[in-house]
Design an enzyme around this catalytic site. Structure first.
Site, PDB file in Angstrom:
ATOM      1  N   LYS A 191       0.836  -1.203   0.000  1.00  0.00           N
ATOM      2  CA  LYS A 191       0.000   0.000   0.000  1.00  0.00           C
ATOM      3  C   LYS A 191       0.873   1.256   0.000  1.00  0.00           C
ATOM      4  O   LYS A 191       0.666   2.162  -0.803  1.00  0.00           O
ATOM      5  CB  LYS A 191      -0.911  -0.031   1.234  1.00  0.00           C
ATOM      6  CG  LYS A 191      -1.916   1.086   1.304  1.00  0.00           C
ATOM      7  CD  LYS A 191      -3.161   0.669   2.061  1.00  0.00           C
ATOM      8  CE  LYS A 191      -3.001   0.729   3.561  1.00  0.00           C
ATOM      9  NZ  LYS A 191      -3.328   2.030   4.151  1.00  0.00           N
ATOM     10  N   SER A 192       1.851   1.294   0.887  1.00  0.00           N
ATOM     11  CA  SER A 192       2.699   2.496   0.982  1.00  0.00           C
ATOM     12  C   SER A 192       3.405   2.762  -0.334  1.00  0.00           C
ATOM     13  O   SER A 192       3.490   3.900  -0.801  1.00  0.00           O
ATOM     14  CB  SER A 192       3.795   2.301   2.033  1.00  0.00           C
ATOM     15  OG  SER A 192       3.256   2.233   3.296  1.00  0.00           O
ATOM     16  N   ARG A 238       2.932   5.983  -3.149  1.00  0.00           N
ATOM     17  CA  ARG A 238       4.093   6.825  -3.488  1.00  0.00           C
ATOM     18  C   ARG A 238       4.449   6.712  -4.971  1.00  0.00           C
ATOM     19  O   ARG A 238       4.762   7.714  -5.627  1.00  0.00           O
ATOM     20  CB  ARG A 238       5.282   6.425  -2.614  1.00  0.00           C
ATOM     21  CG  ARG A 238       5.114   6.863  -1.146  1.00  0.00           C
ATOM     22  CD  ARG A 238       5.991   6.038  -0.230  1.00  0.00           C
ATOM     23  NE  ARG A 238       6.062   6.551   1.134  1.00  0.00           N
ATOM     24  CZ  ARG A 238       5.164   6.327   2.088  1.00  0.00           C
ATOM     25  NH1 ARG A 238       4.074   5.613   1.812  1.00  0.00           N
ATOM     26  NH2 ARG A 238       5.328   6.808   3.306  1.00  0.00           N
ATOM     27  N   ARG A 284      -6.689   2.490  18.014  1.00  0.00           N
ATOM     28  CA  ARG A 284      -6.368   1.065  17.974  1.00  0.00           C
ATOM     29  C   ARG A 284      -6.098   0.472  19.357  1.00  0.00           C
ATOM     30  O   ARG A 284      -6.347  -0.716  19.563  1.00  0.00           O
ATOM     31  CB  ARG A 284      -5.180   0.801  17.035  1.00  0.00           C
ATOM     32  CG  ARG A 284      -5.588   0.887  15.580  1.00  0.00           C
ATOM     33  CD  ARG A 284      -4.483   0.495  14.624  1.00  0.00           C
ATOM     34  NE  ARG A 284      -5.008   0.500  13.250  1.00  0.00           N
ATOM     35  CZ  ARG A 284      -4.269   0.641  12.177  1.00  0.00           C
ATOM     36  NH1 ARG A 284      -2.959   0.792  12.269  1.00  0.00           N
ATOM     37  NH2 ARG A 284      -4.824   0.620  10.979  1.00  0.00           N
ATOM     38  N   LYS A 301      -4.904   6.370  14.650  1.00  0.00           N
ATOM     39  CA  LYS A 301      -4.888   5.651  13.366  1.00  0.00           C
ATOM     40  C   LYS A 301      -6.318   5.575  12.831  1.00  0.00           C
ATOM     41  O   LYS A 301      -7.174   6.338  13.263  1.00  0.00           O
ATOM     42  CB  LYS A 301      -4.275   4.262  13.562  1.00  0.00           C
ATOM     43  CG  LYS A 301      -2.773   4.315  13.793  1.00  0.00           C
ATOM     44  CD  LYS A 301      -2.084   4.593  12.490  1.00  0.00           C
ATOM     45  CE  LYS A 301      -0.584   4.638  12.607  1.00  0.00           C
ATOM     46  NZ  LYS A 301       0.035   4.944  11.330  1.00  0.00           N
ATOM     47  N   ASP A 314       2.212  -0.438  11.973  1.00  0.00           N
ATOM     48  CA  ASP A 314       1.028  -1.042  11.351  1.00  0.00           C
ATOM     49  C   ASP A 314       0.805  -2.476  11.812  1.00  0.00           C
ATOM     50  O   ASP A 314      -0.280  -3.032  11.618  1.00  0.00           O
ATOM     51  CB  ASP A 314       1.169  -1.030   9.821  1.00  0.00           C
ATOM     52  CG  ASP A 314       0.933   0.360   9.259  1.00  0.00           C
ATOM     53  OD1 ASP A 314       0.326   1.190   9.971  1.00  0.00           O
ATOM     54  OD2 ASP A 314       1.363   0.608   8.123  1.00  0.00           O
TER      55      ASP A 314
END
Ligand SMILES: Nc1ncnc2c1ncn2[C@@H]1O[C@H](COP(=O)(O)OP(=O)(O)O)[C@@H](O)[C@H]1O
Ligand SMILES: Nc1ccn([C@@H]2O[C@H](COP(=O)(O)OP(=O)(O)O)[C@@H](O)[C@H]2O)c(=O)n1
Length: 678
Positions: free
Chosen positions: A27-28, A32, A350, A346, A319
């Site tokens: 995902k990251s 980007r 969490r 988050k 994460d």
């Protein structure tokens, strides 16, 4: 195994993870890569793109800024970049649930000659933005946060930025990336210093798109005005998605998992170090180091022990903390997480969500302002819990639910699609311990009746998926002999449940537990990692790493098994293990309470008995020391699941009947009750 039809998951217990998985793209890196390819000149072909909700929002945002993005297949896109000259978006850019998108794109938009607006969903609208607004304003940005206390939406008025020297007050890869991107559009040089290194995907990708070098004297440096060049990129699997399987496989003894094509960037794999400390067996093979390292992980299940996670380590696993909390609950002893107050802002709070849900599963947990103290290793009860709209909470508790004593429900799981589309499918294939082909073969053998039965019975956890023939009765009445022959004739799996009680007794004796004290037994039982499954038509048992089979008929086991079997904690522990077997194969299952308690709804119930003297003589002939009449008495007199025929069982006296005659009689009854026999 989850029911995927709705936005909740029903999870059946299954304490083993087996197979090979390739998780969706990172995902990251996807966020980007899309943003940088949009800024670059020329074309970039990005493969392995994550197509979850968050990244789709980034694609739409890039398109709104003028990038041409075309899907070449399900996970490959071609991006035609703008060579820094972005278009003013016609409407507010909707960042959905994605904090990464909002914070990174704000850095880009701050230095544009046009105004823009960033909005998000309810959860994103509660996430703090001051951390980017403060340094961006120092660079000359004019941004109004419209929500109370500098919360989104963000109204960005285009302005000319200038470089700054900035030391980040807290470790945040999103803030770092935001400022690096802003630095591209600022005059002069932007220098950043991190208190603790965080994930370095932006730095690696800037290099990939032609900006080199950007490290100087421990500081990250970007020069304003530089051009980026389009470049193809393979995006590896997301380590944070793989983390759910990695922890499950590591924590369930007997598991064996291969994760292929997964990103192994060292700034992301802190989880592995922690799992190794907890006693896990993990082998890491790096297959490529270009831009982003990736490769294969091999994980074998062990009994984990608790650990402490705090300080600098937190930023490396931010994460993964939800699934690490689950690892703590599955491990023996205490797991302490501290210095993690960042988790409160988050996708959900969490820490609160974890504490709440862990308690629902029966895990003792203390919530601290900046962490959790989790007492692991307790037996887990099935629970119905909320995701709090947070994908990582939803997936973490789907894993924990595998270890519960019945069917659990995770509500509100649509959010899983933000990072892991296809999670349910992978869940299904990694958690089912069926031997490949068994189900299909059984269906062919016994016809579609059972296919329907299997499907309908999913609604009821107490019900079998495959048919079960229940054979209960007194000791040495012939249950084993008859059940084995019947299973052979039906081509069903044979399953003795007595061996589970025997294995438990053997382990308790081996641990030196005083089995006359049911409280001590109850406490000890929670620490015994027992699992069972069907292999080659036979029941296999494992207690931790040990195979207890050679010891199950020892005289001490014979002498103590009925006492152990009378303890409610033992019966509660073994009940779901027995029930799950019927989701693996059609069964002939023998014991004491199969027709009354384990599978009360099966129509195929038989109860065997014979003259006590004859039974004693049979056991003597087998050469065993076994006070079987005393066992029978204990079994009859116990409060929970006593030995007795079910009201609808066929009672068979085996004193003077041969095994063959008994099997023929049973087959006749099965046919009469509608079983589809060839
Ligand atoms: N119908 C029968 N007639 C004579 N002997 C039998 C019969 N059924 C079982 N046996 C013998 O009795 C012994 C105990 O039988 P087993 O099937 O182990 O009983 P259980 O499982 O009920 O304890 C075995 O040696 C078996 O061969
Ligand atoms: N379903 C079952 C199976 C066994 N048991 C217990 O486990 C003991 C051993 O079971 P077993 O089936 O191996 O015993 P045998 O009939 O083979 O001697 C029984 O005496 C019961 O106390 C039980 O309580 N419930």
């Amino acid at each position: 195994m989850p029911d995927t039809s709705s936005r909740s998951l029903r999870i059946f217990p299954s304490r083993r993870i087996r197979g090979t998985v390739t998780v969706p793209g990172d995902k990251s890196i996807t966020h980007r890569a899309l943003l940088l390819a949009t800024l670059a000149e020329g074309e970039s072909r990005l493969s392995g793109v994550l197509t979850g909700e968050d990244c789709l929002a980034t694609i739409r945002a890039c398109q709104a800024l003028g990038a041409e993005i075309e899907f070449l297949n399900a996970t490959t896109v071609r991006v035609k970049g703008r060579d820094r000259k972005l278009l003013a978006p016609a409407e507010p850019i909707d960042c959905g649930n994605s904090g990464t998108l909002m914070r990174l794109i704000a850095g880009i938009l701050a230095g544009q000659p046009f105004s823009s607006c960033l909005i998000g969903d309810a959860s994103l609208s509660r996430r703090p933005m001051a951390r980017i607004l403060v340094p961006l304003r120092q660079m000359g940005a004019r941004i109004d946060a419209k929500g109370p206390g500098e919360l989104p939406p963000l109204e960005i008025h285009g302005s000319q930025l200038h470089g700054i020297d900035y030391r980040l007050p807290l470790p945040s890869a999103q803030v770092k990336s935001c400022l690096l991107l802003a630095g591209l559009f600022a005059s002069g040089v932007t220098r950043l210093q991190e208190p603790i290194p965080t994930r370095d995907h932006t730095e690696r990708l800037l290099r990939h798109f032609g900006l080199w070098p950007i490290f100087d004297n421990g500081q990250l440096v970007v020069h304003g005005g530089v051009r980026l060049h389009g470049h193809d990129l393979f995006i590896p699997g997301d380590f944070s998605s793989a983390a759910f399987w990695i922890v499950a496989a590591a924590a369930f003894p007997g598991s064996e998992l291969f994760v292929q094509g997964v990103g192994l960037n060292p700034s992301r794999t802190g989880l592995l170090k922690i799992l190794l400390r907890m006693g896990a067996t993990v082998k890491e093979t790096i297959e490529s180091c270009e831009t982003e390292p990736y490769g294969t992980l091999e994980i074998r299940g062990e009994r984990l022990r608790g650990t402490r996670i705090r300080g600098e380590e937190i930023a490396q696993v931010i994460d993964e903390l939800p699934i690490l909390a689950v690892a703590g609950a599955l491990a023996q002893g205490e797991t302490i997480i501290r210095d993690a107050s960042e988790l409160r802002v988050k996708e959900s709070d969490r820490l609160a969500a974890l504490a709440y849900n862990l308690r629902a599963f029966g895990v003792p947990v203390e919530e601290l302002p900046d962490g959790l103290i989790i007492e692991g290793g307790h037996p887990l009860r099935a629970a119905s819990v909320q995701s709090f709209g947070d994908h990582r909470i939803a997936m973490a508790f789907a894993i924990l639910a595998l270890a519960a004593d019945g069917v659990s429900v995770i509500e509100d799981t649509a959010c899983i699609a933000t990072s892991y589309p296809g999670f349910e499918k992978d869940f299904e294939s990694l958690t089912q311990s069926e031997i490949p082909g068994w189900g299909e073969r059984a269906f062919r053998q016994i016809g579609h009746r059972w296919a329907r039965w299997a499907k309908e019975s999913l609604e009821d956890p107490a019900e079998a998926r495959f048919p079960v023939v229940a054979i209960d009765g007194t000791a040495a009445s012939g249950k084993t002999t008859v059940a084995q022959e019947l299973a052979r004739r039906l081509d069903f799996a044979y399953c003795s449940t007595g061996v589970l009680y025997r294995a438990m007794t053997w382990k308790l004796l081996q641990m030196g537990v005083d089995i006359s004290n049911r409280f001590r037994v109850a406490r000890a039982v929670g620490k015994i990692p027992m699992d069972c499954w069907i292999e080659n038509h036979q029941l296999k048992i494992r207690v931790g790493d040990e195979d207890p089979s050679p010891y199950l008929r020892d005289p001490e086991v014979n002498a103590n098994v009925s006492l152990v079997a009378s303890i409610p904690a033992v019966r509660r522990y073994l009940l779901p293990l027995q029930r799950k077997l019927a989701r693996q194969a059609p069964l002939v299952m023998e014991g004491r309470d199969i027709g009354t308690v384990v599978f009360p709804k099966t129509p195929y119930k038989f109860f065997l008995d014979a003259d006590p003297l004859v039974r004693q003589e049979r056991r003597r002939q087998q050469g065993e020391t076994d006070l079987l009449l005393e066992r029978d008495q204990k079994d009859r007199e116990r409060k929970l699941a006593p030995l007795k025929p079910a009201h609808d069982a066929v009672i068979l006296d085996t004193t003077r009947t041969t095994v063959n005659e008994l099997v023929e009689t049973i087959l006749r009854h099965l046919k009469r009750k509608g079983m589809n026999l060839q």
